[in-house]
Design a protein around this motif. Structure first.
Motif, PDB file in Angstrom:
ATOM      1  N   LEU A  92       4.699   2.342   1.441  1.00  0.00           N
ATOM      2  CA  LEU A  92       5.751   2.587   0.454  1.00  0.00           C
ATOM      3  C   LEU A  92       6.347   3.983   0.594  1.00  0.00           C
ATOM      4  N   PHE A  93       5.529   4.972   0.962  1.00  0.00           N
ATOM      5  CA  PHE A  93       6.029   6.337   1.130  1.00  0.00           C
ATOM      6  C   PHE A  93       7.052   6.425   2.242  1.00  0.00           C
ATOM      7  N   GLU A 121       0.843  -1.201   0.000  1.00  0.00           N
ATOM      8  CA  GLU A 121       0.000   0.000   0.000  1.00  0.00           C
ATOM      9  C   GLU A 121       0.881   1.255   0.000  1.00  0.00           C
ATOM     10  N   ASP A 122       0.328   2.329  -0.560  1.00  0.00           N
ATOM     11  CA  ASP A 122       1.090   3.566  -0.693  1.00  0.00           C
ATOM     12  C   ASP A 122       1.613   4.074   0.636  1.00  0.00           C
ATOM     13  N   ALA A 154      -1.347  -4.852  -4.678  1.00  0.00           N
ATOM     14  CA  ALA A 154      -0.931  -4.211  -5.923  1.00  0.00           C
ATOM     15  C   ALA A 154      -1.259  -5.092  -7.126  1.00  0.00           C
ATOM     16  N   SER A 156       6.576  -3.362  -3.073  1.00  0.00           N
ATOM     17  CA  SER A 156       5.439  -3.172  -3.971  1.00  0.00           C
ATOM     18  C   SER A 156       5.237  -4.419  -4.817  1.00  0.00           C
TER      19      SER A 156
END
Lengths: 238, 318
Positions: A181-182, A177-178, A199, A193
């Motif tokens: 990942l951020f 999830e973003d 994803a 990812s």
């Protein structure tokens, strides 16, 4: 083959001999339909995107509940001692049990087809994305099942197996999830990812069934089934 | 048929089975006897391929339990302790499941199921779910599943536990019957059970085999000894020191001691007039004798002696 079939039959019947299957199917259908139709009429579009974004999260809670008993219960009541002294290979038991849980999931997914039928009745949805979404659900659910079954091989307590299953599925879901990942270091982002369950699901949702996504899901399933076999074998050395 | 060589199994620091070796042939009923936690179940679990041993090997019909585990399992019928069964299955469904995994051809399945139902007296229960069965019937169903493929070797872990006296006798007769053509290994801690059914007894204590022989041999071994119960009034240290020196005493154990007298159980070789000699021994030392009696020795004594279970002077029986 005969052995796998025997295990499959026993496990599949056991789901329907106990309330598990009925509770699972009823609550899954009710919950997914509610989440879907809640937004469906507001948006006023014949798309099923809402359904497919919600279901992975519903699976997260429901699938470990299906798999938690597969090994933990056998160990708790001791039936594993008869099962594992039958002339049957460890992997045959694992596959038989996995297929039984997968078929329960299959039945549930099949019954949820009432939703796309309703959508098709009300409008003209894109059949391709819906088909893709359903294939994605099967793959994603299959991966969750394999993880949940592995969790069940670790312990003889069903509650522990349930929670472990949720935690492991959740972990594999959110690393892609973003929000994760951020915050993750740069070098790890491509790995996360790639490994994230979600994803690959969203790329299937777009209606593109890429062999990379298929390979990913089959590897996850294969890996956790292998771990389950390993765990069963290791427990003979306790 | 079964060959066990130097088997060792550890659970962490505890040694459950310690360097155990024995063998058994077809037509033998082998009884595992031992106190709780002696390693009976662990040994059986290794033989049935449920657990792996840390050291040593076991061979069943020439097949190694580690390398040819599936071949070994085909030849063994196993009833684990307390007969664990799937409670959500029907009795017949359960037997069908076992029959299928046991590779019984489809055409023979219903006949085999009928046979084991007859043998184990389950006729009245075939319509029921396993969960509805009483303890005794579950035990029978467990036995039925272990017999369904007509195995040359039957391993039964405490098959009579939880049964009523009539059922115990039935199961014992069944074991004897089966043992005529096949090999049966069963464990128990009921002594009369082994002498009633076994052709050979293995006594296990703390993971080691402490005795291995026919019931007669073991009882004979005991009969070679005499046990005398003696009660002497005198100083404890002095009596014990003198007893140590006495050559005819092969072993003694204090049963009781208070201000009045010390009571001992004295073991000696047979045919030495132990009681008389002890009487003279007491007189010579100027103590007084308050009690002197000869005790009968039985399989129970052998068991108690070998397993060192001194507190249980009255072993529970059926």
């Amino acid at each position: 083959m005969n052995n796998i079939a025997a295990i499959f039959k026993k496990e599949f019947r056991s789901y329907f001999n106990s309330p598990i299957a009925y509770i699972f199917i009823t609550f899954f259908l009710a919950l997914s339909a509610w989440f879907f139709f809640r937004g469906f009429f507001l948006v006023g579009q014949a798309v099923m995107r809402g359904f497919f974004t919600w279901v992975p999260w519903i699976f997260l809670l429901f699938i470990p509940a299906v798999t938690m008993k597969l090994w933990a219960e056998e160990k708790k009541i001791g039936t594993v001692e008869i099962l594992m002294t039958l002339p049957i290979k460890d992997y045959e038991v694992v596959i038989g049990k996995y297929l039984a849980s997968f078929c329960l999931l299959g039945v549930t997914i099949l019954l949820s087809l009432s939703i796309p039928i309703t959508v098709a009745y009300l409008g003209e949805p894109d059949g391709g994305t819906i088909l893709g979404g359903y294939i994605g659900l099967c793959l994603m659910g299959g991966a969750y099942l394999a993880i949940g079954m592995f969790a069940s091989t670790i312990t003889e307590n069903q509650i522990v197996a349930f929670i472990l299953g949720i935690v492991m599925c959740f972990g594999l879901l959110i690393i892609g999830e973003d929000i994760v990942l951020f915050n993750a270091p740069n070098w790890i982002v491509p790995i996360f990812s790639y490994l994230g369950l979600g994803a690959h699901f969203s790329s299937i949702l777009r209606g593109v069934i890429d062999s990379r996504d298929l390979i990913y899901y089959f590897s996850v399933i294969g890996f956790f089934l292998y771990l389950s076999v390993l765990m069963i074998t290791v427990q003979k050395w306790r | 048929m079964i060959e066990v060589i130097n088997l060792t199994k550890r659970y962490g620091p505890t040694v459950a089975v310690d360097n155990v070796s024995f063998d058994a042939k077809s037509g033998e009923v082998l009884g595992f006897l031992g106190p709780n936690g002696a390693g009976k179940t662990t040994t059986m679990r290794i033989l049935t391929c449920y657990l792996s041993a840390d050291e040593g090997t076991a061979k069943v019909d020439g097949y190694d339990v580690f390398e040819d585990s599936v071949e070994v399992r085909k030849r063994i019928g196993y009833l684990p302790e307390s007969a664990p069964l799937y409670t959500d299955m029907g009795v017949i469904d359960y037997l069908k499941f076992i029959a299928q995994v046991r590779d019984i051809p489809k055409s023979q399945r219903s006949q085999r199921i009928k046979d084991v139902v007859d043998i184990c007296g389950l006729e009245k229960m075939v319509q029921k779910d396993v969960g509805e069965l009483s303890k005794g019937y579950r035990q029978r169903l467990g036995l039925a599943q272990s017999l369904i493929h007509d195995p040359p070797i039957l391993v039964l872990d405490e098959p009579t536990s939880g049964l009523d006296p009539n059922q115990i006798i039935e199961i014992r007769n069944l074991i004897r019957e089966i043992g005529k053509e096949k090999m049966v290994i069963f464990s128990t801690h009921i002594l009369s059970e082994v002498s009633a059914t076994c052709s050979r007894i293995l006594i296990i204590n703390d993971g080691e085999i402490v005795a291995n022989g026919t019931p007669d041999e073991l009882a004979g071994r005991a009969r070679g000894e005499e046990v005398v119960h003696i009660s002497i009034r005198g100083s404890r240290e002095e009596i014990e020191a003198k007893l140590e020196e006495l050559s005819l005493v092969s072993d003694f154990k204090r049963v009781k001691s208070d201000d009045d007298a010390c009571a001992y159980q004295i073991v000696s070789q047979k045919g030495q007039n132990t009681a008389e000699e002890l009487f003279h021994f007491v007189v010579q030392n100027h103590w007084s004798l308050t009690e002197l009696r000869q005790e009968a020795i039985s399989l129970e004594d052998v068991f108690l002696k070998l397993t060192g279970n001194e507190s249980a002077t009255q072993p529970t029986d059926v």
